[in-house]
Design a protein around this motif. Structure first.
Motif, PDB file in Angstrom:
ATOM      1  N   PHE A  93       0.824  -1.207   0.000  1.00 28.84           N
ATOM      2  CA  PHE A  93       0.000   0.000   0.000  1.00 28.84           C
ATOM      3  C   PHE A  93       0.860   1.260   0.000  1.00 28.84           C
ATOM      4  O   PHE A  93       0.502   2.267  -0.626  1.00 28.84           O
ATOM      5  N   SER A  97       0.613   4.140  -2.824  1.00 32.77           N
ATOM      6  CA  SER A  97       0.188   5.485  -2.429  1.00 32.77           C
ATOM      7  C   SER A  97       0.883   6.566  -3.244  1.00 32.77           C
ATOM      8  O   SER A  97       0.404   7.704  -3.308  1.00 32.77           O
ATOM      9  N   LEU A 122      -2.372   2.413   6.625  1.00 34.07           N
ATOM     10  CA  LEU A 122      -3.202   3.135   5.649  1.00 34.07           C
ATOM     11  C   LEU A 122      -3.604   4.502   6.186  1.00 34.07           C
ATOM     12  O   LEU A 122      -3.663   5.484   5.437  1.00 34.07           O
TER      13      LEU A 122
END
Length: 263
Positions: A93, A97, A122
């Motif tokens: 992630f 991003s 996150l």
């Protein structure tokens, strides 16, 4: 563009999964030929708290995660400590991003969050809203990590609530907002949990009423081929399934899937 639209624009680089037996044969032929003992442990499950660095984004994210190793001694409990897959998924992630994923506009729910590393990561990566969930026995340690994360500047809202995979969320108001992304990290350790988890995933992904699709990203460490096959079979019954290649060091021991409900 919705998050589903973003994923749909990338599927040409993913591997379509249409047969569970073929998927397991492909994954485990590499797994067994490489030797499962070669994997690097990313976490220490014996300590009451661990310092984790998440690499891959614009900056390294340093996190302190509280664990409760004693919970894992109880029957059916595995979420009291971190597992390698949560670090792998968090770093994935982090890389995404900075490559166009619209995290700052996304509402995210993590099922079976355990200690909450992925959801907290996150949050730190700038997600608009993250709800981390688990069963009642896990809420104390999960709540501590959410409270700890809130002391450091993050993105948007970070919440924790109990979520029974058979009964749904204890606080329905927390999960009522339309979900863009469902996160599942290493929740399948036995065939018995497969129908419950897949059912919960389908419930959350199907909760949108605005015509847009929710996507689930699933990270799973490869262990039992029989358990993994049962999981993929259950996913294929209800979801479109794509495997996300990451890199050889990850793909040998872990697998990431992007799934969404069939029409």
């Amino acid at each position: 563009m919705s998050f589903f639209d973003t994923i749909a624009s990338e599927v040409s680089s993913y591997v379509a999964v249409t047969d569970a037996e073929e998927e397991v044969c492909e994954l485990y032929s590499v797994y067994y030929s490489s030797g499962s003992k070669e994997r690097t442990n990313r976490v220490d499950p014996t300590r009451p708290s661990v310092e984790i660095e998440i690499h891959g984004g614009q900056r390294t994210i340093a996190l302190t995660i509280i664990q409760n190793p004693h919970i894992n001694g109880e029957l059916g409990q595995t979420g009291g400590v971190l597992w390698n897959s949560s670090v792998v998924l968090s770093e994935y992630f982090a890389r995404r991003s900075i490559s166009g994923w619209p995290l700052t506009a996304m509402n995210i729910i993590e099922l079976g969050a355990g200690c909450g590393l992925v959801g907290v990561a996150l949050h730190r990566l700038g997600a608009r809203r993250v709800v981390v969930t688990d069963q009642r026995r896990m809420m104390k340690v999960l709540g501590k990590n959410v409270d700890l994360a809130k002391k450091t500047a993050g993105g948007g809202l970070l919440l924790a609530t109990e979520y029974d995979w058979e009964k749904g969320a204890e606080d329905q108001s927390v999960v009522r907002e339309a979900v863009d992304l469902v996160v599942v990290s290493d929740c399948v350790y036995h065939e018995n949990v497969v129908p419950l988890l897949v059912g919960a995933m389908a419930d959350v992904c199907g909760s949108r009423r605005d015509g847009r699709r929710a996507v689930a990203i699933v990270g799973q460490e490869l262990r039992s081929d029989l358990v993994h096959q049962a999981f993929v079979e259950a996913l294929l019954d209800r979801f479109v399934v794509y495997r996300i290649p990451v890199d050889p060091s990850v793909d040998t021991f872990y697998t990431l899937y992007a799934v969404w409900l069939k029409e």
